[in-house]
Structures are given as structure tokens and as C-alpha cells.
Scaffold this motif. Structure first.
Motif, PDB file in Angstrom:
ATOM      1  N   SER A  21      49.357  22.104   3.008  1.00  0.00           N
ATOM      2  CA  SER A  21      50.494  22.726   3.686  1.00  0.00           C
ATOM      3  C   SER A  21      50.425  24.238   3.531  1.00  0.00           C
ATOM      4  O   SER A  21      49.935  24.746   2.518  1.00  0.00           O
ATOM      5  N   CYS A  22      50.933  24.916   4.532  1.00  0.00           N
ATOM      6  CA  CYS A  22      51.013  26.376   4.496  1.00  0.00           C
ATOM      7  C   CYS A  22      52.422  26.758   4.930  1.00  0.00           C
ATOM      8  O   CYS A  22      52.802  26.525   6.082  1.00  0.00           O
ATOM      9  N   ALA A  23      53.186  27.315   3.996  1.00  0.00           N
ATOM     10  CA  ALA A  23      54.535  27.780   4.294  1.00  0.00           C
ATOM     11  C   ALA A  23      54.448  29.237   4.721  1.00  0.00           C
ATOM     12  O   ALA A  23      53.922  30.075   3.985  1.00  0.00           O
ATOM     13  N   ALA A  24      54.967  29.514   5.910  1.00  0.00           N
ATOM     14  CA  ALA A  24      54.868  30.862   6.473  1.00  0.00           C
ATOM     15  C   ALA A  24      56.243  31.500   6.571  1.00  0.00           C
ATOM     16  O   ALA A  24      57.239  30.826   6.849  1.00  0.00           O
ATOM     17  N   SER A  25      56.296  32.781   6.315  1.00  0.00           N
ATOM     18  CA  SER A  25      57.538  33.539   6.496  1.00  0.00           C
ATOM     19  C   SER A  25      57.180  34.903   7.063  1.00  0.00           C
ATOM     20  O   SER A  25      56.065  35.379   6.911  1.00  0.00           O
ATOM     21  N   GLY A  26      58.159  35.509   7.724  1.00  0.00           N
ATOM     22  CA  GLY A  26      57.913  36.809   8.317  1.00  0.00           C
ATOM     23  C   GLY A  26      57.896  36.731   9.829  1.00  0.00           C
ATOM     24  O   GLY A  26      58.351  35.766  10.426  1.00  0.00           O
ATOM     25  N   ARG A  27      57.288  37.743  10.439  1.00  0.00           N
ATOM     26  CA  ARG A  27      57.296  37.852  11.895  1.00  0.00           C
ATOM     27  C   ARG A  27      56.142  37.047  12.496  1.00  0.00           C
ATOM     28  O   ARG A  27      54.987  37.453  12.450  1.00  0.00           O
ATOM     29  N   LEU A  28      56.495  35.900  13.046  1.00  0.00           N
ATOM     30  CA  LEU A  28      55.518  35.044  13.709  1.00  0.00           C
ATOM     31  C   LEU A  28      55.882  34.936  15.175  1.00  0.00           C
ATOM     32  O   LEU A  28      57.043  34.784  15.516  1.00  0.00           O
ATOM     33  N   PHE A  29      54.889  34.986  16.025  1.00  0.00           N
ATOM     34  CA  PHE A  29      55.101  34.920  17.452  1.00  0.00           C
ATOM     35  C   PHE A  29      54.360  33.723  18.033  1.00  0.00           C
ATOM     36  O   PHE A  29      53.472  33.171  17.403  1.00  0.00           O
ATOM     37  N   SER A  30      54.727  33.350  19.237  1.00  0.00           N
ATOM     38  CA  SER A  30      54.065  32.208  19.878  1.00  0.00           C
ATOM     39  C   SER A  30      52.571  32.466  20.055  1.00  0.00           C
ATOM     40  O   SER A  30      51.777  31.538  20.145  1.00  0.00           O
ATOM     41  N   SER A  31      52.191  33.728  20.099  1.00  0.00           N
ATOM     42  CA  SER A  31      50.775  34.060  20.259  1.00  0.00           C
ATOM     43  C   SER A  31      50.037  34.129  18.929  1.00  0.00           C
ATOM     44  O   SER A  31      48.815  34.262  18.905  1.00  0.00           O
ATOM     45  N   THR A  32      50.768  34.019  17.819  1.00  0.00           N
ATOM     46  CA  THR A  32      50.106  34.086  16.513  1.00  0.00           C
ATOM     47  C   THR A  32      49.201  32.881  16.329  1.00  0.00           C
ATOM     48  O   THR A  32      49.605  31.743  16.602  1.00  0.00           O
ATOM     49  N   LEU A  33      48.017  33.131  15.859  1.00  0.00           N
ATOM     50  CA  LEU A  33      47.071  32.061  15.568  1.00  0.00           C
ATOM     51  C   LEU A  33      47.119  31.765  14.076  1.00  0.00           C
ATOM     52  O   LEU A  33      47.010  32.682  13.264  1.00  0.00           O
ATOM     53  N   MET A  34      47.301  30.512  13.722  1.00  0.00           N
ATOM     54  CA  MET A  34      47.308  30.099  12.329  1.00  0.00           C
ATOM     55  C   MET A  34      46.013  29.358  12.038  1.00  0.00           C
ATOM     56  O   MET A  34      45.677  28.403  12.728  1.00  0.00           O
ATOM     57  N   GLY A  35      45.314  29.795  11.038  1.00  0.00           N
ATOM     58  CA  GLY A  35      44.014  29.202  10.753  1.00  0.00           C
ATOM     59  C   GLY A  35      43.869  28.741   9.326  1.00  0.00           C
ATOM     60  O   GLY A  35      44.614  29.155   8.432  1.00  0.00           O
ATOM     61  N   TRP A  36      42.920  27.856   9.131  1.00  0.00           N
ATOM     62  CA  TRP A  36      42.489  27.427   7.799  1.00  0.00           C
ATOM     63  C   TRP A  36      41.015  27.806   7.644  1.00  0.00           C
ATOM     64  O   TRP A  36      40.199  27.515   8.532  1.00  0.00           O
ATOM     65  N   PHE A  37      40.720  28.443   6.551  1.00  0.00           N
ATOM     66  CA  PHE A  37      39.353  28.764   6.173  1.00  0.00           C
ATOM     67  C   PHE A  37      39.083  28.153   4.807  1.00  0.00           C
ATOM     68  O   PHE A  37      40.009  27.763   4.092  1.00  0.00           O
ATOM     69  N   ARG A  38      37.822  28.085   4.444  1.00  0.00           N
ATOM     70  CA  ARG A  38      37.473  27.614   3.105  1.00  0.00           C
ATOM     71  C   ARG A  38      36.303  28.410   2.574  1.00  0.00           C
ATOM     72  O   ARG A  38      35.496  28.941   3.342  1.00  0.00           O
ATOM     73  N   GLN A  39      36.236  28.465   1.260  1.00  0.00           N
ATOM     74  CA  GLN A  39      35.144  29.176   0.612  1.00  0.00           C
ATOM     75  C   GLN A  39      34.692  28.410  -0.611  1.00  0.00           C
ATOM     76  O   GLN A  39      35.477  28.192  -1.540  1.00  0.00           O
ATOM     77  N   ALA A  40      33.453  27.977  -0.583  1.00  0.00           N
ATOM     78  CA  ALA A  40      32.855  27.283  -1.717  1.00  0.00           C
ATOM     79  C   ALA A  40      32.156  28.307  -2.606  1.00  0.00           C
ATOM     80  O   ALA A  40      31.787  29.390  -2.149  1.00  0.00           O
ATOM     81  N   ASN A  84      40.822  13.921   6.280  1.00  0.00           N
ATOM     82  CA  ASN A  84      40.447  12.528   6.064  1.00  0.00           C
ATOM     83  C   ASN A  84      38.934  12.417   5.883  1.00  0.00           C
ATOM     84  O   ASN A  84      38.183  13.331   6.223  1.00  0.00           O
ATOM     85  N   SER A  85      38.512  11.287   5.358  1.00  0.00           N
ATOM     86  CA  SER A  85      37.079  11.025   5.156  1.00  0.00           C
ATOM     87  C   SER A  85      36.406  12.203   4.463  1.00  0.00           C
ATOM     88  O   SER A  85      35.350  12.685   4.884  1.00  0.00           O
ATOM     89  N   LEU A  86      37.019  12.645   3.391  1.00  0.00           N
ATOM     90  CA  LEU A  86      36.519  13.835   2.702  1.00  0.00           C
ATOM     91  C   LEU A  86      35.149  13.578   2.079  1.00  0.00           C
ATOM     92  O   LEU A  86      34.843  12.466   1.622  1.00  0.00           O
ATOM     93  N   LYS A  87      34.349  14.644   2.074  1.00  0.00           N
ATOM     94  CA  LYS A  87      32.994  14.594   1.536  1.00  0.00           C
ATOM     95  C   LYS A  87      32.872  15.618   0.408  1.00  0.00           C
ATOM     96  O   LYS A  87      33.620  16.611   0.396  1.00  0.00           O
ATOM     97  N   PRO A  88      31.938  15.411  -0.504  1.00  0.00           N
ATOM     98  CA  PRO A  88      31.748  16.406  -1.577  1.00  0.00           C
ATOM     99  C   PRO A  88      31.518  17.819  -1.029  1.00  0.00           C
ATOM    100  O   PRO A  88      31.960  18.794  -1.649  1.00  0.00           O
ATOM    101  N   GLU A  89      30.895  17.927   0.118  1.00  0.00           N
ATOM    102  CA  GLU A  89      30.635  19.260   0.696  1.00  0.00           C
ATOM    103  C   GLU A  89      31.892  19.928   1.254  1.00  0.00           C
ATOM    104  O   GLU A  89      31.848  21.088   1.662  1.00  0.00           O
ATOM    105  N   ASP A  90      33.006  19.208   1.260  1.00  0.00           N
ATOM    106  CA  ASP A  90      34.284  19.815   1.642  1.00  0.00           C
ATOM    107  C   ASP A  90      34.927  20.548   0.470  1.00  0.00           C
ATOM    108  O   ASP A  90      35.955  21.211   0.639  1.00  0.00           O
ATOM    109  N   THR A  91      34.347  20.421  -0.713  1.00  0.00           N
ATOM    110  CA  THR A  91      34.881  21.095  -1.889  1.00  0.00           C
ATOM    111  C   THR A  91      34.864  22.604  -1.704  1.00  0.00           C
ATOM    112  O   THR A  91      33.830  23.187  -1.383  1.00  0.00           O
TER     113      THR A  91
END
Length: 122
Positions: A21-40, A84-91
Motif C-alpha cells: 500500500s502507498c498512502a499519498a497526501s498533498g497535491r495530486l491531480f488526475s494527470s499525476t502518475l503513481m508508480g512502483w519501483f524496486r531496487q535489489a 501474486n506468484s512471487l519469485k525469489p527474484e522479486d526480492t
């Protein structure tokens, strides 16, 4: 200004599921892009998924397509990543971010959360 706080990470066995989950606060617009990144460890930060704040479009990295699903709840100012179907490489440490298109480039995002650790055991 936008503030982002991730939660939901943890330890899971391969094949299992987690919901971030990502709880967001502040100025968000319909054009705002929300993303998930990861770093191993020892690797560069990589794009996972993104959704427009309006929910009109979603984007996925090839490596997670069909296994992960991004969604948002505007009433709660929240974005979710069902994994779903998580793999060790998703760590990795998973980060929530707010920015603009294009979705796959980290420098398109202006705001970042602190990250949440996801560990998938084999």
C-alpha cells in the motif's frame, strides 16, 4: 508537495502473495502518475508498475505482467500493488513514487516514499 508512505512488505515464500500500500497526501491531480519501483541489492532501481491517478491507464514491466496488479482508491488517497506468484527474484525494496509520463523512467517521478522491504524465500 506530495508525501508518500509505503507499507505491506514482508517475508513470503515463493509462490505466495503480498499487497503493498502507498498512502499519498498533498497535491495530486488526475494527470499525476503513481508508480512502483524496486531496487535489489547491487542493482539499479527498476520500474515495476504505474497507474494514472484517474485510473484511466496502467503500465507494467514485462517481468511482472500477469503476476502483479496496480490499483488506486482515490477516496483513501491510496495506491496498491497486489503481488501474486512471487519469485525469489522479486526480492527488493519497493518504492512508491508520484510523477508523470513516461512511466518507466525514475527521473520522471518527483516524489518518493521511504520504501518497504519484500523478501521472497525459495
Amino acid at each position: 508537495q506530495v508525501q508518500l508512505v509505503e507499507s505491506g512488505g514482508g517475508l513470503v515464500q515463493a509462490g505466495g502473495s503480498l499487497r503493498l500500500s502507498c498512502a499519498a497526501s498533498g497535491r495530486l491531480f488526475s494527470s499525476t502518475l503513481m508508480g512502483w519501483f524496486r531496487q535489489a541489492p547491487g542493482k539499479e532501481r527498476e520500474f515495476v508498475a504505474a497507474i494514472t491517478w484517474s485510473g484511466s491507464a496502467t503500465y507494467y514491466a514485462h517481468s511482472v505482467k500477469g503476476r502483479f496488479a496496480i490499483s488506486r482508491d482515490n477516496a483513501k488517497n491510496a495506491v496498491y500493488l497486489q503481488m501474486n506468484s512471487l519469485k525469489p527474484e522479486d526480492t527488493a525494496v519497493y518504492y512508491c513514487a508520484a510523477g508523470r509520463l513516461p512511466p518507466e523512467f525514475a527521473n520522471a517521478y518527483d516524489y518518493w516514499g521511504q520504501g518497504t522491504q519484500v523478501t521472497v524465500s525459495s
